[in-house]
Enzyme design. Sequence first.
Site, PDB file in Angstrom:
ATOM      1  N   GLY A 230       0.856  -1.241   0.016  1.00 15.23           N
ATOM      2  CA  GLY A 230      -0.007   0.044  -0.110  1.00 15.23           C
ATOM      3  C   GLY A 230       0.773   1.320   0.131  1.00 15.23           C
ATOM      4  O   GLY A 230       0.263   2.584   0.101  1.00 15.23           O
ATOM      5  N   ARG A 274       3.373  -2.039  -5.521  1.00  7.86           N
ATOM      6  CA  ARG A 274       3.268  -0.732  -6.451  1.00  7.86           C
ATOM      7  C   ARG A 274       4.778  -0.071  -5.938  1.00  7.86           C
ATOM      8  O   ARG A 274       5.375   0.448  -6.936  1.00  7.86           O
ATOM      9  CB  ARG A 274       2.216   0.085  -6.073  1.00  7.86           C
ATOM     10  CG  ARG A 274       1.963   1.366  -6.823  1.00  7.86           C
ATOM     11  CD  ARG A 274       1.007   2.299  -6.173  1.00  7.86           C
ATOM     12  NE  ARG A 274      -0.134   1.704  -5.744  1.00  7.86           N
ATOM     13  CZ  ARG A 274      -1.154   1.244  -6.620  1.00  7.86           C
ATOM     14  NH1 ARG A 274      -1.270   1.652  -7.706  1.00  7.86           N
ATOM     15  NH2 ARG A 274      -2.218   0.412  -6.028  1.00  7.86           N
ATOM     16  N   TYR A 313     -10.385   2.943 -12.846  1.00  8.22           N
ATOM     17  CA  TYR A 313     -10.386   3.755 -11.508  1.00  8.22           C
ATOM     18  C   TYR A 313     -10.109   5.565 -11.985  1.00  8.22           C
ATOM     19  O   TYR A 313     -10.111   6.213 -10.968  1.00  8.22           O
ATOM     20  CB  TYR A 313      -8.919   3.645 -10.778  1.00  8.22           C
ATOM     21  CG  TYR A 313      -8.827   2.188 -10.295  1.00  8.22           C
ATOM     22  CD1 TYR A 313      -9.772   1.515  -9.825  1.00  8.22           C
ATOM     23  CD2 TYR A 313      -7.601   1.415 -10.292  1.00  8.22           C
ATOM     24  CE1 TYR A 313      -9.463  -0.026  -9.297  1.00  8.22           C
ATOM     25  CE2 TYR A 313      -7.266   0.414 -10.260  1.00  8.22           C
ATOM     26  CZ  TYR A 313      -8.074  -0.279  -9.391  1.00  8.22           C
ATOM     27  OH  TYR A 313      -7.922  -1.871  -9.248  1.00  8.22           O
ATOM     28  N   CYS A 340     -13.873  -1.305 -27.988  1.00  9.44           N
ATOM     29  CA  CYS A 340     -15.525  -0.627 -27.955  1.00  9.44           C
ATOM     30  C   CYS A 340     -15.875  -0.436 -26.677  1.00  9.44           C
ATOM     31  O   CYS A 340     -16.825  -1.222 -26.363  1.00  9.44           O
ATOM     32  CB  CYS A 340     -16.333  -1.714 -28.876  1.00  9.44           C
ATOM     33  SG  CYS A 340     -15.591  -1.935 -30.744  1.00  9.44           S
TER      34      CYS A 340
HETATM   35  C1  LIG Z   1      -2.315  -6.095  -3.441  1.00 10.15           C
HETATM   36  C2  LIG Z   1      -1.744  -6.405  -2.174  1.00 10.15           C
HETATM   37  C3  LIG Z   1      -0.298  -5.872  -1.884  1.00 10.15           C
HETATM   38  C4  LIG Z   1       0.372  -5.234  -2.678  1.00 10.15           C
HETATM   39  O1  LIG Z   1      -0.267  -3.910  -2.615  1.00 10.15           O
HETATM   40  P1  LIG Z   1       0.563  -2.607  -3.378  1.00 10.15           P
HETATM   41  O2  LIG Z   1      -0.445  -1.312  -3.214  1.00 10.15           O
HETATM   42  O3  LIG Z   1       0.746  -2.690  -4.591  1.00 10.15           O
HETATM   43  O4  LIG Z   1       1.636  -2.334  -2.352  1.00 10.15           O
HETATM   44  C5  LIG Z   1       0.108  -6.518  -0.556  1.00 10.15           C
HETATM   45  N1  LIG Z   1      -0.603  -7.535   0.144  1.00 10.15           N
HETATM   46  C6  LIG Z   1      -1.714  -7.771  -0.098  1.00 10.15           C
HETATM   47  C7  LIG Z   1      -2.289  -8.869   0.778  1.00 10.15           C
HETATM   48  C8  LIG Z   1      -2.421  -7.467  -1.157  1.00 10.15           C
HETATM   49  O5  LIG Z   1      -3.847  -7.780  -1.580  1.00 10.15           O
END
Ligand SMILES: *Cc1c(COP(=O)(O)O)cnc(C)c1O
Length: 420
Positions: A230, A274, A313, A340
């Site tokens: 995250g 990410r 998004y 499309c």
């Molecule tokens: C998607 C996800 C991540 C990675 O999230 P990022 O936003 O790409 O860092 C890590 N752990 C879990 C459990 C996820 O579902």
Amino acid sequence: MPQSLSYQKRLSPVLKDIAAYYGTPFHIYDEAGIRETGRNLIDAFKGIEGFREYFAVKALPNPSVMALMKDMGFGFDCSSVPELVLARGTGARGEDLMFTSNNTSPDDFLAAENDGGSILNLDDISLVDKVPAMPELICFRYNPGPRRTGNAIIGNPVEAKYGVSFEQLVDAYKKAKDRGAVRFGMHTMLASNERNYTYMVETARMILDMVAMVSEALHIRFEFVNIGGGLGIPYRPEDQALDIQAMGEEITAIFNSFKAAHGYVPKLFLESGRYMTGPHGVLVTKAINRKDIYRSYVGVDACMSALMRPGIYGAYHHITVLGKEDAAHDTVVDVVGSLCENNDKFAVERHLPAIVDGDLVIIHDTGAHGHAMGFNYNAKMRPKELMLKIDGTVELIRREETMEDYFATLRFEKDVFKPA
Ligand SMILES: *Cc1c(COP(=O)(O)O)cnc(C)c1O
């Protein structure tokens, strides 16, 4: 400011040749950038013994990229059987793997426990009885519900399907312990694309509080906490980057006070996707059409099969045009694919330099949740993936999809059943 702009400086001089050799469209990833981000992450948490990143495979499930992660000492966060297979393909085994599934099936459990195993991260208390063989080391995903507000993207934890509630937490570990677990970890994931690092600091504090509570209730110790992924990246020119160094320092301080109070401290795991690869990839596509109706459109040879984020998004991805980086951004256009489906736009009413057919249009920050999220609706194929290596060579690391791939699931033995 997107970090990919520094990548662009190295890529721009060679991009025309690369596009001529491989053909467009393609995602191209940057080994140097991925390794630098990995080093910075390790450095930020050097004060916490046993710190480890478990790369979230879903962000960029390509074996060549995953091999870089393995080489940096990282583990893998997997949430499906094919992701486990990919991660094991790099040589990762056992505690190199976190299996963070939700709504877990019996087949998921078997795959997680066989072929060298993984750290099982259970998403619910009811799953304790469904694990075929309770492993020594068990982890639960914690959902704080109303005790915490989620970040803007991931939303309110009360509405999230994931994890074990506060009220169930002690019982979950007790049940696992009664079934034979003797080593413990705790996981949570409350943010997505969060650039405010204090959110993650609060998450670290929260999970250590939960560890203290469960430890005391059950007289157990925790080997690790995993505060999830995250971590955000700057997609827009005006976005500030997350301050990973400050995040590391503040979390280290919290770990030090836990140690002072309890005489030990769990290891810290992160599972960034990410943050590790997002800025280190771009989608390179060629302008093939332009039309001027009520608005002006630049048509490119990639479509949302290569990158869903803008379409689903409304996400912003920075766009530059090769050779026109410093030209006046004096036209306003939508940059569109050929699906499309009117969501099939990489940019809407974007100020860009005048684009003509044949221009190489670079869509930035596609290194995470880019190719991986692509799909085949409207029989659109996903593009190839390339890697720009540190030695200056470029390698094809996934070919483009072909019609043969698309038709593959239509080829099977005739199978007819008449219900009684
Ligand atoms: C998607 C996800 C991540 C990675 O999230 P990022 O936003 O790409 O860092 C890590 N752990 C879990 C459990 C996820 O579902």
